[in-house]
Design a protein around this motif. Structure first.
Motif: not given
Ligand code: FAD
Ligand code: AMP
Lengths: 329, 259
Positions: A215, A242, A257, A260, A275, A279-280, A294, A313
């Protein structure tokens, strides 16, 4: 039971997927251990071209199924063709890449044959009795299990990205043209197919290095810094995202990635402004080396990162691009 | 339209699932939840019946605690819940599970559509729905990200390798959805209270009569189960300027043989 290992090779427009060719390569190594041979199965169109590729990557024999009934993918037609071939030839194992097609087809075939299936396998080995042992991660990476299928054939879908296709040999396979009757009617019809915009770029699953952004990239233009870094790393690097970044359309959803999206297992995974949600992580936990950039020192991604940089970043990545370019000369 | 939705109860906290000596899992400390993507399957079913009329039945196989997930399903619009629960089903793998679910589906009578989640959160990989489709001899479309329903068919958007396809499937069929397909609604206070009072049908193998069940019917065996090695704590790469950080990071990548 034969010790032959079959690999179902999926293809589009005569081009075999790298994911399934990688499994052909791995199956050739396994077959050498258990004394069997590798048979690829190609169903659909332009199968001669697919057969040549499967042969070059290690299949001694390729069985091909073509015809009007196989002009477009249908679970039912593919299942009945595979079931007919398996029943007639009794291989020891049938492997698929855990792609969209493999994940759709393998459980249906297993149920048709009344045999067992292990999905999303992360390692394959040959047990003392010549059967395959399948290693897989379950419970969100909290458990590593080794499973065997107690019925024949053993069916497995193999996680993409873990195995890489080897170097092509000049070998031509023995091609067996199969004539299997398709079901009179199937319930599905493909109305249209829209290829991903990123087609032609290196597929994420095949990349040795994945530079991925979250994000924090902020926009499609934001990803330019990651593309520059990937370019500095060389032709084996690809850019991923993400879910929020893919959802926002900054990269095509094919580059997402995670649970899902795609599963990648590169040598180097560089997470920028991600983050580290579970799920990632599910999509990249097989990576050999994880680097995180980060700005939040408390971000959960640092719990899984081998190397971590706390910082912005947009400052770190361009500096890294320069340093990598200098290093590679 | 009569729709059957397959829903699974999964651990709330995967990290709290304990590993027994005999490779079985102890889920008691892990809590339970409705498999997240199954909420999307319920939502899709409810939306279709809102549009075309009909009834949504949720079906789940699991230990006696499965009532909680049925309650949740009814609170977001499902009309009926059926729990298949019997000690003899313990130890079922995907194949054994699918055989019981298919038997239960047959027992409940014909439906126009079976909806399910794309995969279960606790490590399933979308095997069960395709196996159920085979056992019921129905067409299937898996991993659907958008769908439009008509009385006799669905048009589904499906991510295939290298792109997206529009697939029409004639009904009856089995369709699995992923979480992109919709945004599940939240229950209201009123619907939660109503769900608390709902009663559910319970089926055991006495009604279903599946010949081989549970561990004995499973065709996969776990030969070893271990906790993956704990990751070594990561190393922080520091430096006074971004350029210095970058140099130090490149040195670390070289040392790790990835550059
Ligand atoms: C059912 C379901 C399925 C899902 N599937 C997936 C999936 O497949 N893949 C996936 O990725 N997610 C998935 N998600 C979403 C997931 O839960 C997280 O919301 C998502 O991964 C967060 O993405 P992110 O890390 O990019 O964004 P955020 O969580 O918002 O993190 C952004 C990070 O960037 C950092 N940051 C901000 N600015 C900078 C800067 N200038 N420099 C450096 N760092 C900065 C922040 O500190 C923060 O850590 C799914 C969720 C659900 C519910
Ligand atoms: N025990 C079960 N009871 C009902 N539905 C199930 C069960 N197991 C799996 N399913 C359904 O099948 C989907 C995929 O699960 P799995 O094959 O375990 O990944 C789930 O999202 C559910 O819709």
């Amino acid at each position: 039971m034969s010790t032959d290992i079959w690999v179902v090779v999926d293809s589009r427009d005569g081009i075999a997927s790298d994911a399934s060719l990688a499994i052909v390569t791995e199956a050739a190594t396994l077959a050498a251990t258990c004394g069997g041979s590798v048979v690829a199965v190609a169903i659909g169109q332009r199968c001669d071209e697919v057969a040549a590729q499967a042969g070059a990557y290690g299949a001694g024999t390729v069985r091909i199924v073509e015809g009007a009934a196989y002009a477009q993918y249908s679970t039912q037609a593919w299942t009945s063709a595979l079931a007919a071939l398996v029943t007639a030839n009794a291989p020891g194992a049938v492997l698929f890449a855990a792609t969209a097609l493999g994940s759709d087809l393998a459980p249906r075939l297993a149920a048709r044959l009344g045999t067992g299936l292990v999905s999303d396998v992360t390692a394959l080995s040959v047990a003392a009795d010549g059967r395959l042992t399948f290693t897989k991660n379950t419970l969100g990476g909290n458990l590593l299990t080794q499973c065997v299928v107690t019925s024949v054939p053993q069916i497995g879908t193999v996680r993409t990205g873990l195995y890489k296709k080897g170097a092509p040999t000049g070998r031509a396979p023995q091609v067996v043209r199969e004539d299997v009757p398709a079901p009179a009617q199937v319930g599905t019809q493909v109305l249209s197919f829209t290829p991903d915009a990123s087609d032609g770029e290196l597929a994420l699953e095949d990349a040795d290095i994945v530079v991925s952004g979250g994000r924090a990239m902020g926009s499609a233009e934001g990803f330019a810094v990651l593309r520059a870094l990937a370019a500095a790393f060389g032709p084996g690097a690809a850019v991923g995202a993400s879910r929020p970044a893919a959802d926002a359309g900054w990269l095509p959803t094919s580059q997402e990635i995670g649970i899902s999206g795609k599963t990648v297992s590169p040598d180097l995974y560089l997470a920028c402004g991600i983050s580290g949600a579970s799920q990632h992580l599910a999509g990249m936990s097989g990576s050999k080396l994880v680097v995180a950039v980060n700005s939040d020192a408390q971000a959960p991604i640092f719990e899984v990162a081998d190397l971590g940089v706390v910082g912005d970043l947009f400052e770190i990545v361009p500096a890294l691009t320069d340093a990598v370019a200098r290093h590679r000369g | 339209m009569k729709i059957l939705v397959l829903v699974k109860q999964v651990p709330a906290d995967l990290g709290a699932v304990k590993l027994n000596e005999d490779h079985t899992l102890d889920r008691t400390a892990a809590g339970v939840q409705l498999n997240p993507v199954d909420k999307n399957a319920i939502e899709a079913a409810v939306q279709i019946t809102e549009q075309l009329g009909g009834e949504v039945t949720v079906l789940t196989l699991g230990p006696a605690t499965v009532r909680a997930v049925l309650k949740e399903a009814v609170s977001v619009g499902a009309h009926r819940g059926v729990a298949v629960t019997d000690d003899v089903f313990a130890g079922s793998d995907a194949w054994a599970t699918a055989r019981v679910l298919a038997a239960a589906a047959r027992h409940l009578g014909s439906v126009d559509l079976v909806l399910a989640g794309k995969q279960s959160f606790d490590g399933g990989t979308g095997e069960v729905p395709a196996m159920v489709a085979e056992l019921l001899d129905l067409p299937q479309v898996t991993g659907v990200t958008a769908l439009t329903a008509a009385a006799d068919s669905l048009v589904c958007t499906q991510v295939q390798d290298g792109g997206q396809a529009q697939v029409r499937v004639s009904l009856p069929a089995v369709v699995t959805v992923d979480e992109y397909v919709n945004t599940p609604r939240y229950p209201s206070v009123k619907s939660k209270l109503a769900a608390n009072k709902a009663t559910f049908d319970v089926l055991t193998n006495a009604e279903l009569g599946v010949p081989d069940v549970g561990l004995a019917a499973s065709v996969t065996t776990i030969v070893s189960a271990t906790r993956p090695p704990a990751r070594q704590p990561g190393v922080r790469i520091e430096g006074d300027t971004p350029a210095q950080v970058a140099e130090n990071l490149v040195a670390a990548l070289v040392a790790a043989h990835v550059l």
